[in-house]
Design a protein around this motif. Structure first.
Motif, mmCIF file in Angstrom:
data_model
loop_
_atom_site.group_PDB
_atom_site.id
_atom_site.type_symbol
_atom_site.label_atom_id
_atom_site.label_comp_id
_atom_site.label_asym_id
_atom_site.label_seq_id
_atom_site.Cartn_x
_atom_site.Cartn_y
_atom_site.Cartn_z
ATOM 1 N N GLY A 132 0.798 -1.214 0.000
ATOM 2 C CA GLY A 132 0.000 0.000 0.000
ATOM 3 C C GLY A 132 0.829 1.261 0.000
ATOM 4 O O GLY A 132 0.430 2.271 -0.580
ATOM 5 N N LEU A 133 2.018 1.227 0.630
ATOM 6 C CA LEU A 133 2.876 2.403 0.695
ATOM 7 C C LEU A 133 4.192 2.227 -0.049
ATOM 8 O O LEU A 133 4.470 2.949 -1.004
ATOM 9 C CB LEU A 133 3.157 2.776 2.161
ATOM 10 C CG LEU A 133 1.994 3.305 2.978
ATOM 11 C CD1 LEU A 133 2.448 3.693 4.371
ATOM 12 C CD2 LEU A 133 1.330 4.490 2.288
ATOM 13 N N SER A 134 5.039 1.256 0.373
ATOM 14 C CA SER A 134 6.392 1.210 -0.176
ATOM 15 C C SER A 134 6.931 -0.208 -0.268
ATOM 16 O O SER A 134 6.494 -1.102 0.448
ATOM 17 C CB SER A 134 7.340 2.060 0.674
ATOM 18 O OG SER A 134 7.341 1.592 2.019
ATOM 19 N N ASN A 135 7.914 -0.374 -1.171
ATOM 20 C CA ASN A 135 8.633 -1.632 -1.358
ATOM 21 C C ASN A 135 10.128 -1.359 -1.420
ATOM 22 O O ASN A 135 10.555 -0.334 -1.960
ATOM 23 C CB ASN A 135 8.219 -2.315 -2.671
ATOM 24 C CG ASN A 135 6.793 -2.791 -2.670
ATOM 25 O OD1 ASN A 135 6.374 -3.524 -1.788
ATOM 26 N ND2 ASN A 135 6.027 -2.365 -3.660
ATOM 27 N N TYR A 136 10.914 -2.315 -0.904
ATOM 28 C CA TYR A 136 12.363 -2.252 -1.072
ATOM 29 C C TYR A 136 12.888 -3.655 -1.350
ATOM 30 O O TYR A 136 12.469 -4.628 -0.721
ATOM 31 C CB TYR A 136 13.075 -1.715 0.171
ATOM 32 C CG TYR A 136 14.587 -1.870 0.034
ATOM 33 C CD1 TYR A 136 15.324 -0.920 -0.657
ATOM 34 C CD2 TYR A 136 15.240 -2.991 0.534
ATOM 35 C CE1 TYR A 136 16.694 -1.079 -0.842
ATOM 36 C CE2 TYR A 136 16.606 -3.151 0.361
ATOM 37 C CZ TYR A 136 17.330 -2.196 -0.322
ATOM 38 O OH TYR A 136 18.673 -2.364 -0.508
ATOM 39 N N SER A 137 13.809 -3.744 -2.297
ATOM 40 C CA SER A 137 14.518 -5.004 -2.538
ATOM 41 C C SER A 137 15.804 -4.714 -3.293
ATOM 42 O O SER A 137 15.932 -3.684 -3.967
ATOM 43 C CB SER A 137 13.660 -5.986 -3.339
ATOM 44 O OG SER A 137 13.549 -5.571 -4.678
ATOM 45 N N HIS A 138 16.758 -5.631 -3.161
ATOM 46 C CA HIS A 138 18.001 -5.521 -3.928
ATOM 47 C C HIS A 138 17.710 -5.710 -5.412
ATOM 48 O O HIS A 138 18.177 -4.970 -6.262
ATOM 49 C CB HIS A 138 19.000 -6.572 -3.444
ATOM 50 C CG HIS A 138 20.302 -6.553 -4.192
ATOM 51 N ND1 HIS A 138 21.320 -5.690 -3.873
ATOM 52 C CD2 HIS A 138 20.741 -7.284 -5.247
ATOM 53 C CE1 HIS A 138 22.336 -5.892 -4.705
ATOM 54 N NE2 HIS A 138 22.000 -6.853 -5.548
ATOM 55 N N TYR A 139 16.925 -6.739 -5.721
ATOM 56 C CA TYR A 139 16.453 -6.972 -7.082
ATOM 57 C C TYR A 139 15.021 -7.475 -7.019
ATOM 58 O O TYR A 139 14.687 -8.319 -6.198
ATOM 59 C CB TYR A 139 17.303 -8.006 -7.822
ATOM 60 C CG TYR A 139 16.662 -8.438 -9.129
ATOM 61 C CD1 TYR A 139 16.790 -7.658 -10.270
ATOM 62 C CD2 TYR A 139 15.869 -9.581 -9.193
ATOM 63 C CE1 TYR A 139 16.169 -8.016 -11.440
ATOM 64 C CE2 TYR A 139 15.242 -9.945 -10.376
ATOM 65 C CZ TYR A 139 15.399 -9.162 -11.498
ATOM 66 O OH TYR A 139 14.757 -9.516 -12.664
ATOM 67 N N SER A 140 14.160 -6.956 -7.884
ATOM 68 C CA SER A 140 12.778 -7.406 -7.915
ATOM 69 C C SER A 140 12.270 -7.383 -9.345
ATOM 70 O O SER A 140 12.536 -6.445 -10.103
ATOM 71 C CB SER A 140 11.899 -6.505 -7.045
ATOM 72 O OG SER A 140 10.593 -7.019 -6.961
#
Length: 340
Positions: A132-140
């Motif tokens: 709903g707000l944010s995503n973080y990943s090294h690779y996605s």
């Protein structure tokens, strides 16, 4: 004596099988309220059940099937099934399955799916993240967020506000800003691409309006934002004109290309007057130097009145709606752009 042994032996066998079955069932199914008040007690973090159900909070090593918790689930190993928690899922290893949380999902890495009401955090490689707000990943492969996506290497990023990555192999789509070292297809109003192109230009229109326009993006797609002044016939005064839109570049030859643009223009006197004009334009771009490009070309306007000085009184199509009228009218645009 033999009769006694013959009676006791089956009893011991049945009892032994029952204990083994209970122990096996205890490792297969984990039921609890909160750690360590559960069927696996303080050994829960070392066991990997096929099904786990916790009223509030629970832990296990791996999830091999389904794990459901009212608030919070922690796995000290990996998730290979489906995790559902009311607030938080925490996987200290890899997420290779599906993790659904009301607030936050975290994992070290894994080619799995994370769905969260607020935030997904994957320290290493990931697969698909929806928040709903944010995503973080090294690779996605895919990041879909209501506000912000952050990744070092992304396949696709879709955000309501901001996308941030080092390299993007697919599309970056945001409601406002895209940031990347390299991104071939950024789609947003402002695109800050290190290997891309930024232009600031002075643009004039067939109705004698003029404005400063900023174009930012890659050598394929770019965003448009600008402001200037226009003479509005209906108001019989000079008003503020603002524009925003998206563009796509088609190379023709060295130093020669076509810039196709879809733009929304708004005119206002800042007090109580506002008028919208939709426009499609095709501009031929000629680079006179590596830093300076001249553009000129036709435009189509969807408007309630034609203010054009070049095509005064002319329109391609008139649409009548009760007391209002919409015109598809011809126009023209020219400009000089400087590469920043």
């Amino acid at each position: 004596m033999k009769i006694k042994h013959s009676i006791l032996l089956p009893v011991f066998v049945i009892a032994g099988l029952k204990l083994v079955a209970q122990e096996s069932a205890g490792k297969t199914v984990h039921l609890g309220l909160v750690t360590p008040i559960s069927t696996q007690g303080r050994y829960a973090r070392d066991i990997s059940p096929a099904f786990a159900l916790h009223i509030l909070q629970g832990v296990n090593h791996d999830n091999k099937g389904a794990s459901v918790a009212g608030l919070h689930t922690t796995l000290y190993g990996s998730n290979r099934g489906v995790m559902v928690s009311g607030l938080v899922n925490q996987v200290k290893g890899s997420n290779k399955g599906v993790a659904v949380a009301g607030l936050v999902n975290t994992s070290r890495n894994g080619r799995g799916l994370q769905l969260a009401g607020l935030h997904n955090q994957e320290a290493g490689n990931g697969f698909i993240q929806v928040a709903g707000l944010s995503n973080y990943s090294h690779y996605s492969l895919l990041q879909l967020a209501g506000l912000v996506n952050t990744s070092r290497h992304a396949g696709y990023q879709i955000a309501g506000l901001v996308n941030n990555a080092q390299t993007v192999k697919g599309i970056q789509l945001s409601g406002l800003i895209n940031i990347a070292d390299s991104s071939r297809y950024p789609i947003g109003i402002l695109n800050f691409i290190k290997t891309g192109e930024k232009q600031l230009g002075l643009q004039v229109y067939d109705d004698v309006s003029a404005g400063i326009v900023l174009r930012t993006g890659s050598y394929k797609t770019y965003g448009i934002i600008g402001a200037g002044l226009a003479r509005d016939k209906d108001q019989n005064s000079t008003v503020l004109q603002m524009e925003t839109g998206l563009g796509y570049r088609i190379p023709l030859a060295r130093g020669l290309r076509v810039n196709t643009e879809a733009v929304l223009l708004a005119r206002t006197d800042v007090h109580n007057f506002i008028r919208h004009i939709e426009s499609l334009r095709t501009l031929l771009g000629v680079k006179v130097t590596p830093a300076i490009e001249l553009t000129v070309g036709p435009a189509l306007y969807l408007t309630d009145q034609s203010d054009s000085e070049l095509f005064s009184g002319h329109y391609i199509w008139k649409i009548k709606k009760r007391e209002s009228v919409l015109l598809v009218a011809p126009g023209a645009v020219a400009g000089i752009n400087i590469r920043l």
